[in-house]
Design an enzyme around this catalytic site. Structure first.
Site, PDB file in Angstrom:
ATOM      1  N   THR A 190      46.589  53.611  39.926  1.00 37.42           N
ATOM      2  CA  THR A 190      46.756  54.692  38.934  1.00 37.42           C
ATOM      3  C   THR A 190      46.980  56.032  39.617  1.00 37.42           C
ATOM      4  O   THR A 190      47.385  56.994  38.978  1.00 37.42           O
ATOM      5  CB  THR A 190      45.546  54.778  37.982  1.00 37.42           C
ATOM      6  N   ASP A 250      48.629  41.929  53.277  1.00 31.28           N
ATOM      7  CA  ASP A 250      48.993  41.681  54.674  1.00 31.28           C
ATOM      8  C   ASP A 250      49.967  40.505  54.683  1.00 31.28           C
ATOM      9  O   ASP A 250      50.413  40.064  53.614  1.00 31.28           O
ATOM     10  CB  ASP A 250      47.714  41.386  55.487  1.00 31.28           C
ATOM     11  N   LYS A 260      30.982  44.889  40.544  1.00 32.74           N
ATOM     12  CA  LYS A 260      32.173  45.069  41.389  1.00 32.74           C
ATOM     13  C   LYS A 260      31.724  45.709  42.691  1.00 32.74           C
ATOM     14  O   LYS A 260      31.095  46.765  42.689  1.00 32.74           O
ATOM     15  CB  LYS A 260      33.198  45.954  40.693  1.00 32.74           C
ATOM     16  N   ASP A 290      36.232  43.679  45.362  1.00 32.43           N
ATOM     17  CA  ASP A 290      37.438  44.486  45.162  1.00 32.43           C
ATOM     18  C   ASP A 290      37.922  45.032  46.509  1.00 32.43           C
ATOM     19  O   ASP A 290      37.697  46.192  46.829  1.00 32.43           O
ATOM     20  CB  ASP A 290      37.065  45.620  44.188  1.00 32.43           C
ATOM     21  N   ARG A 312      30.289  55.150  37.128  1.00 32.36           N
ATOM     22  CA  ARG A 312      29.374  56.291  36.993  1.00 32.36           C
ATOM     23  C   ARG A 312      28.644  56.400  35.664  1.00 32.36           C
ATOM     24  O   ARG A 312      27.482  56.821  35.654  1.00 32.36           O
ATOM     25  CB  ARG A 312      30.119  57.583  37.340  1.00 32.36           C
TER      26      ARG A 312
HETATM   27  O1  C5P Z   1      32.830  55.552  37.893  1.00 36.83           O
HETATM   28  P1  C5P Z   1      34.002  54.949  37.187  1.00 36.83           P
HETATM   29  O2  C5P Z   1      33.633  54.258  35.892  1.00 36.83           O
HETATM   30  O3  C5P Z   1      35.164  55.887  37.036  1.00 36.83           O
HETATM   31  O4  C5P Z   1      34.432  53.789  38.205  1.00 36.83           O
HETATM   32  C1  C5P Z   1      35.488  52.937  37.963  1.00 36.83           C
HETATM   33  C2  C5P Z   1      35.668  51.990  39.109  1.00 36.83           C
HETATM   34  O5  C5P Z   1      36.938  51.368  38.944  1.00 36.83           O
HETATM   35  C3  C5P Z   1      35.681  52.633  40.496  1.00 36.83           C
HETATM   36  O6  C5P Z   1      35.163  51.669  41.411  1.00 36.83           O
HETATM   37  C4  C5P Z   1      37.144  52.887  40.739  1.00 36.83           C
HETATM   38  O7  C5P Z   1      37.493  52.887  42.091  1.00 36.83           O
HETATM   39  C5  C5P Z   1      37.783  51.693  40.035  1.00 36.83           C
HETATM   40  N1  C5P Z   1      39.160  51.891  39.614  1.00 36.83           N
HETATM   41  C6  C5P Z   1      39.549  52.908  38.742  1.00 36.83           C
HETATM   42  N2  C5P Z   1      40.847  53.028  38.380  1.00 36.83           N
HETATM   43  C7  C5P Z   1      41.755  52.180  38.842  1.00 36.83           C
HETATM   44  C8  C5P Z   1      41.391  51.153  39.697  1.00 36.83           C
HETATM   45  C9  C5P Z   1      40.068  51.046  40.068  1.00 36.83           C
HETATM   46  O8  C5P Z   1      38.727  53.682  38.297  1.00 36.83           O
HETATM   47  N3  C5P Z   1      42.984  52.296  38.447  1.00 36.83           N
END
Ligand code: C5P
Length: 240
Positions: free
Chosen positions: A125, A67, A35, A62, A217
């Protein structure tokens, strides 16, 4: 390893070099689904996509477009030419905008190639009940708004939505079983939650019906990212 079972890795890196270092840790024949979000794309532009694609990886871009329909159509036409596998819009842009996005992807896809999957963000979220009521002036629950947007997304003919794993059953009930739910907020049992408040393990997400999981992460910041990826891959696939 079948394609649809790969966990998506969120490449949330600030620089091209950091991303390159990370991808370089994986064996050459390990084809990933990654992503790429706004930070990396805005900093480095389309060369990020062409580099990742040149390694044979699949890309979910992503950028959450929102728009007027004409602008979204034209932008999606450009993104489709880059050969990404999946991209997204905000459902709040409306059915006409979502359809324009879909048309743009179709018209921009190189002949003989598959049209990218298109999913929508319902409510972020980070949107609380207060934000929904006060800022957006939507007087329902967050959950009702999520389900409503999911239905509008299905009506527009898109492939699915980004959702929390907790909402998958509700969304599938309101749309169809085939409607894609892509879910972030995934952590291995006992893993560090970071800033994610409600998390699920890959096994739970699979059982509950998630079609794709996004993991950042726990893989990118791991001591051994390749091993962390395989652990999550295994957990995600063993659950069925
Ligand atoms: O590091 P982590 O596993 O928390 O990353 C999750 C990814 O998914 C990040 O790129 C974050 O911006 C994205 N994301 C999220 N929750 C959402 C939508 C997107 O964690 N509701």
């Amino acid at each position: 390893m079948t394609q649809e079972k790969r966990p998506l890795i969120a490449l949330d890196f600030p620089t091209f070099e950091a991303m390159k270092d990370f991808l370089g840790k994986f064996p050459e024949d390990e084809k990933l689904f990654v992503k790429i979000g706004m930070e990396l794309y805005y900093a480095q532009g389309p060369r990020v996509i062409s580099y990742v694609k040149s390694l044979g990886h699949s890309v979910f871009l992503d950028l959450k477009l929102h728009d007027i329909p004409n602008t979204v159509y034209r932008s999606m036409r450009v993104l489709a030419q880059m050969g990404v596998e999946m991209t997204n819009v905000h459902a709040a842009g409306g059915v006409e905008m979502m359809q324009a996005a879909k048309d743009g992807l179709r018209d921009g896809t190189v002949k003989g190639k598959e049209v990218p999957l298109l999913i929508a963000v319902t409510q972020l979220t980070s949107t609380s009940q207060e934000i929904l009521n006060e800022d957006q002036n939507i007087q329902t629950s967050v959950q009702d708004s999520v389900v409503h947007y999911a239905k509008r997304t299905a009506l527009a003919g898109l492939d699915g939505v980004v959702s929390s794993a907790q909402e998958v059953a509700l969304i599938k009930n309101a749309t169809s079983k085939a409607f894609i739910c892509l879910t972030p907020g995934i952590r291995m049992a006992g893993g560090d939650h970071g800033d994610q408040k409600r998390v699920m393990t890959p096994q739970e997400a699979r059982k509950i019906g998630s079609d794709y999981i996004v993991v950042g992460r726990p893989i990118t910041q791991a001591k051994d990212p390749v091993d962390a990826y395989y652990q999550i891959y295994k957990a995600w696939n063993e659950a069925i």
